[in-house]
Design a protein around this motif. Sequence first.
Motif, PDB file in Angstrom:
ATOM      1  N   TYR A 177      62.043  11.581 -14.555  1.00  0.00           N
ATOM      2  CA  TYR A 177      61.902  11.010 -15.898  1.00  0.00           C
ATOM      3  C   TYR A 177      61.017  11.898 -16.770  1.00  0.00           C
ATOM      4  O   TYR A 177      61.326  12.192 -17.929  1.00  0.00           O
ATOM      5  CB  TYR A 177      61.321   9.608 -15.780  1.00  0.00           C
ATOM      6  CG  TYR A 177      61.357   8.811 -17.057  1.00  0.00           C
ATOM      7  CD1 TYR A 177      62.530   8.237 -17.506  1.00  0.00           C
ATOM      8  CD2 TYR A 177      60.195   8.624 -17.801  1.00  0.00           C
ATOM      9  CE1 TYR A 177      62.565   7.504 -18.676  1.00  0.00           C
ATOM     10  CE2 TYR A 177      60.212   7.890 -18.971  1.00  0.00           C
ATOM     11  CZ  TYR A 177      61.403   7.329 -19.410  1.00  0.00           C
ATOM     12  OH  TYR A 177      61.438   6.597 -20.568  1.00  0.00           O
TER      13      TYR A 177
ATOM     14  N   ASN B 237      66.497  12.330  -8.239  1.00  0.00           N
ATOM     15  CA  ASN B 237      66.695  11.010  -8.837  1.00  0.00           C
ATOM     16  C   ASN B 237      66.511   9.879  -7.841  1.00  0.00           C
ATOM     17  O   ASN B 237      66.595   8.719  -8.179  1.00  0.00           O
ATOM     18  CB  ASN B 237      68.089  10.916  -9.453  1.00  0.00           C
ATOM     19  CG  ASN B 237      68.215   9.722 -10.381  1.00  0.00           C
ATOM     20  OD1 ASN B 237      67.273   9.406 -11.090  1.00  0.00           O
ATOM     21  ND2 ASN B 237      69.366   9.076 -10.363  1.00  0.00           N
TER      22      ASN B 237
ATOM     23  N   ARG C   7      67.654   7.105 -15.206  1.00  0.00           N
ATOM     24  CA  ARG C   7      67.321   5.690 -15.075  1.00  0.00           C
ATOM     25  C   ARG C   7      66.024   5.528 -14.288  1.00  0.00           C
ATOM     26  O   ARG C   7      65.765   6.231 -13.322  1.00  0.00           O
ATOM     27  CB  ARG C   7      68.454   4.956 -14.372  1.00  0.00           C
ATOM     28  CG  ARG C   7      68.203   3.483 -14.118  1.00  0.00           C
ATOM     29  CD  ARG C   7      69.445   2.844 -13.547  1.00  0.00           C
ATOM     30  NE  ARG C   7      70.538   2.896 -14.514  1.00  0.00           N
ATOM     31  CZ  ARG C   7      71.790   2.594 -14.221  1.00  0.00           C
ATOM     32  NH1 ARG C   7      72.112   2.235 -12.995  1.00  0.00           N
ATOM     33  NH2 ARG C   7      72.727   2.674 -15.157  1.00  0.00           N
TER      34      ARG C   7
ATOM     35  N   ARG D 111      73.052   4.332 -24.631  1.00  0.00           N
ATOM     36  CA  ARG D 111      72.805   3.907 -23.249  1.00  0.00           C
ATOM     37  C   ARG D 111      73.996   4.264 -22.387  1.00  0.00           C
ATOM     38  O   ARG D 111      75.136   3.873 -22.680  1.00  0.00           O
ATOM     39  CB  ARG D 111      72.537   2.407 -23.196  1.00  0.00           C
ATOM     40  CG  ARG D 111      72.034   1.943 -21.836  1.00  0.00           C
ATOM     41  CD  ARG D 111      71.456   0.561 -21.925  1.00  0.00           C
ATOM     42  NE  ARG D 111      70.869   0.147 -20.660  1.00  0.00           N
ATOM     43  CZ  ARG D 111      70.230  -1.000 -20.473  1.00  0.00           C
ATOM     44  NH1 ARG D 111      70.088  -1.834 -21.493  1.00  0.00           N
ATOM     45  NH2 ARG D 111      69.724  -1.307 -19.294  1.00  0.00           N
ATOM     46  N   TRP D 112      73.735   5.012 -21.350  1.00  0.00           N
ATOM     47  CA  TRP D 112      74.803   5.540 -20.497  1.00  0.00           C
ATOM     48  C   TRP D 112      75.619   4.401 -19.871  1.00  0.00           C
ATOM     49  O   TRP D 112      75.079   3.489 -19.262  1.00  0.00           O
ATOM     50  CB  TRP D 112      74.154   6.390 -19.402  1.00  0.00           C
ATOM     51  CG  TRP D 112      75.126   7.028 -18.458  1.00  0.00           C
ATOM     52  CD1 TRP D 112      75.887   8.124 -18.678  1.00  0.00           C
ATOM     53  CD2 TRP D 112      75.433   6.592 -17.136  1.00  0.00           C
ATOM     54  NE1 TRP D 112      76.644   8.419 -17.587  1.00  0.00           N
ATOM     55  CE2 TRP D 112      76.386   7.484 -16.613  1.00  0.00           C
ATOM     56  CE3 TRP D 112      74.990   5.538 -16.341  1.00  0.00           C
ATOM     57  CZ2 TRP D 112      76.904   7.360 -15.352  1.00  0.00           C
ATOM     58  CZ3 TRP D 112      75.519   5.413 -15.071  1.00  0.00           C
ATOM     59  CH2 TRP D 112      76.453   6.313 -14.577  1.00  0.00           C
TER      60      TRP D 112
ATOM     61  N   ASP E 268      72.278   7.193 -14.514  1.00  0.00           N
ATOM     62  CA  ASP E 268      72.248   7.247 -13.052  1.00  0.00           C
ATOM     63  C   ASP E 268      72.816   8.604 -12.651  1.00  0.00           C
ATOM     64  O   ASP E 268      74.024   8.817 -12.663  1.00  0.00           O
ATOM     65  CB  ASP E 268      73.070   6.109 -12.463  1.00  0.00           C
ATOM     66  CG  ASP E 268      72.956   6.028 -10.945  1.00  0.00           C
ATOM     67  OD1 ASP E 268      72.583   7.044 -10.323  1.00  0.00           O
ATOM     68  OD2 ASP E 268      73.237   4.951 -10.388  1.00  0.00           O
TER      69      ASP E 268
ATOM     70  N   ARG F  70      63.905   3.167 -11.916  1.00  0.00           N
ATOM     71  CA  ARG F  70      64.041   2.035 -11.001  1.00  0.00           C
ATOM     72  C   ARG F  70      62.655   1.512 -10.669  1.00  0.00           C
ATOM     73  O   ARG F  70      61.745   2.294 -10.358  1.00  0.00           O
ATOM     74  CB  ARG F  70      64.751   2.443  -9.711  1.00  0.00           C
ATOM     75  CG  ARG F  70      66.180   2.923  -9.918  1.00  0.00           C
ATOM     76  CD  ARG F  70      66.821   3.167  -8.572  1.00  0.00           C
ATOM     77  NE  ARG F  70      68.223   3.550  -8.720  1.00  0.00           N
ATOM     78  CZ  ARG F  70      68.634   4.813  -8.743  1.00  0.00           C
ATOM     79  NH1 ARG F  70      67.765   5.798  -8.644  1.00  0.00           N
ATOM     80  NH2 ARG F  70      69.915   5.095  -8.871  1.00  0.00           N
TER      81      ARG F  70
ATOM     82  N   ASN G  82      70.682   7.836 -22.458  1.00  0.00           N
ATOM     83  CA  ASN G  82      69.552   7.174 -21.827  1.00  0.00           C
ATOM     84  C   ASN G  82      70.022   6.328 -20.648  1.00  0.00           C
ATOM     85  O   ASN G  82      71.177   5.923 -20.569  1.00  0.00           O
ATOM     86  CB  ASN G  82      68.843   6.292 -22.866  1.00  0.00           C
ATOM     87  CG  ASN G  82      67.553   5.705 -22.326  1.00  0.00           C
ATOM     88  OD1 ASN G  82      66.875   6.331 -21.533  1.00  0.00           O
ATOM     89  ND2 ASN G  82      67.233   4.495 -22.757  1.00  0.00           N
ATOM     90  N   ASP G  83      69.114   6.087 -19.718  1.00  0.00           N
ATOM     91  CA  ASP G  83      69.371   5.220 -18.565  1.00  0.00           C
ATOM     92  C   ASP G  83      70.522   5.772 -17.710  1.00  0.00           C
ATOM     93  O   ASP G  83      71.427   5.050 -17.293  1.00  0.00           O
ATOM     94  CB  ASP G  83      69.682   3.793 -19.044  1.00  0.00           C
ATOM     95  CG  ASP G  83      69.590   2.784 -17.912  1.00  0.00           C
ATOM     96  OD1 ASP G  83      68.806   3.014 -16.978  1.00  0.00           O
ATOM     97  OD2 ASP G  83      70.314   1.776 -17.958  1.00  0.00           O
TER      98      ASP G  83
END
Length: 636
Positions: free
Chosen positions: A411, A628, A386, A574-575, A606, A388, A603-604
Amino acid sequence: MSIVVDSQQEQYALSERPIQFGFFAMFKVLRRNWLWLTLAMLLGLGAAYQALQVIQPKFAARSTIILANVETRINPTETTIENSDTSLIHVETEIDLLRSVEFARKVASELNLISDSYFNPYLSATETPVPNQDQQFEAVLVRMLDSYTVERRGESLALDIRVRHPDAGMAAQLANTLSKTYIESSLREKKEVVQSSISELRDRIALLGGRLSEMEARLAALIRDNELDDTSLGDELRAELGRLTSIMSLAGDQNASSIRVNEAELRLAEVEKKLEERTRAELTQSKLQRSLDADLARYQALVERRNALETQVDFLQPDARQVTVASAPLKPATPNRIAILALGLAGGLIVGLAFVLLRELFDRRVWTGTQTMQYLGLRTIGYVPRIRFWRKRDKQDLFLSKTSRQENSPYQLALRSLLTLLSNQMRKKDSMVMAVTSALANEGKTTLTFSLAVSAAREGHRVLMIDLDIHRHGLTRMAGCAIPKDTPQDIWQDQKTIDEQIVPCARFGQVNLLSFSQDVIVPRRLFDTPRGKAILKKLRATYDVILIDTAPVLAADEANRLAALADFVILIARWGRTSEDALGTAAEALRYNQVPLAGVVLNDVDMRRYSLRDYGAHRVGGYYAYNNSYIYKSPQ
């Protein structure tokens, strides 16, 4: 054309989701839902605290009685007092008696509990009309039976009577009255039973005495009328009968005159009749005498029983004795604050566990790569963390920073890992044509496509982005380009037209964009014609990586028409948002349309929260998860 497809994905079939139990599985479930569990326990404590404010404090008083070792009862057959050892059945019966409505009625009447506001709720009620006395008394009995219990102490004969009442003095008084009433009632009832038996015996004795008198009178009349007191009369009649019988025999042998024979026969008949009557009277006398003797014996036995009962009635003892007198308690026994708070905490924990388990059971969202493989049969080929950022307006700078300026950001590491995995599985040396799609909208496919293009350009590849999401044109907008007005038919039929429509995105390196008019129809055979194949071959020779952004599979049909254009398709999920059903249905649609599916990219993600669900992200996505914590801030 090379196809990167797992054999398990070719045999994909949506299966039922099993329920997994185990220490580590449950530990991870509790760990990632600790906030819900904490909230549930706090709610349980709050509910327990509110309950404590509502519950009325009550005092507890206890009195103890001990049943007699010997059970005394009247034998209804013999009408005698019998003693036997107290049995378990007798103890249970006495407990039921102490808990009976009739016994409670006696105690309530003695203490006049109908005037107690705790037992009689109608005293403080404002409703009209007020129930009558009988209805109020029934309400008192119900409340009274709820206020005390009777328990046996182990295997002994001791019975504990426990009473709870808001008033300490009333609790002790009620406990002692229950014991006293039971003891007095048991003795009174026992005496009443004995007196009833004595009265019954007296009635039977009087009845039997009258019968004896009647039988004696009948016997005396029978003796007098049949002269049964003269014992020689019977012998005389039998002797006369024998003499006349002999005369009749001799007269028949000697041919006597008929007159004498007739006289003898008459005399014989008369004697026989008298003898028969006397014999019948003697039999009747014997029968009457036997009955008289039996009734006389019965009469004497009844008299003896009556005398015995009259002697014992004054020596009867109650069935129990009170050994503990209840006293007024000094502090209330209920509510137990610690126990109620603990119960509230445990109840909240149980409710929280139930909620968490149901939430996990019915949660069909995609959270892990293991989940996609185990339940959907789809291989997960990448994990994209993800991003931020502080402000939404920084999004353009954000992507530029993530994909260009910071080569070792989590990323960027995830993008390079995904590109490496896909390029290594290609079986030829020419360019790689990859389509990116998703099951539904807003799952990050356009963002990931754009990021992959910039990342590939940073590695020196010539990249072409084809925006086939003709409904939203997210890729075109993200690149900052205008949406063209030419249709796919107009552009794809001529190489010169395609070269004119390809727009360089110099800001992001060697990245170029090919887009089409918005909300147009893409012909099904557009990319499968000889001219279309020739143009695609020319584009392969010009560019190293071709990325195609398509509309979601379940929202539009463009993704299902890429079999002749792309080497493979990656499916974005999307997670924690995409559902298993949506992802599985999209994969099934691609498979039925013979679209080569490379796998799923989560994707995305955390990564900190991902570690609470699965520890396998390093298998594909590298070791970028440890970094992360990076948060992008726009340059000043």
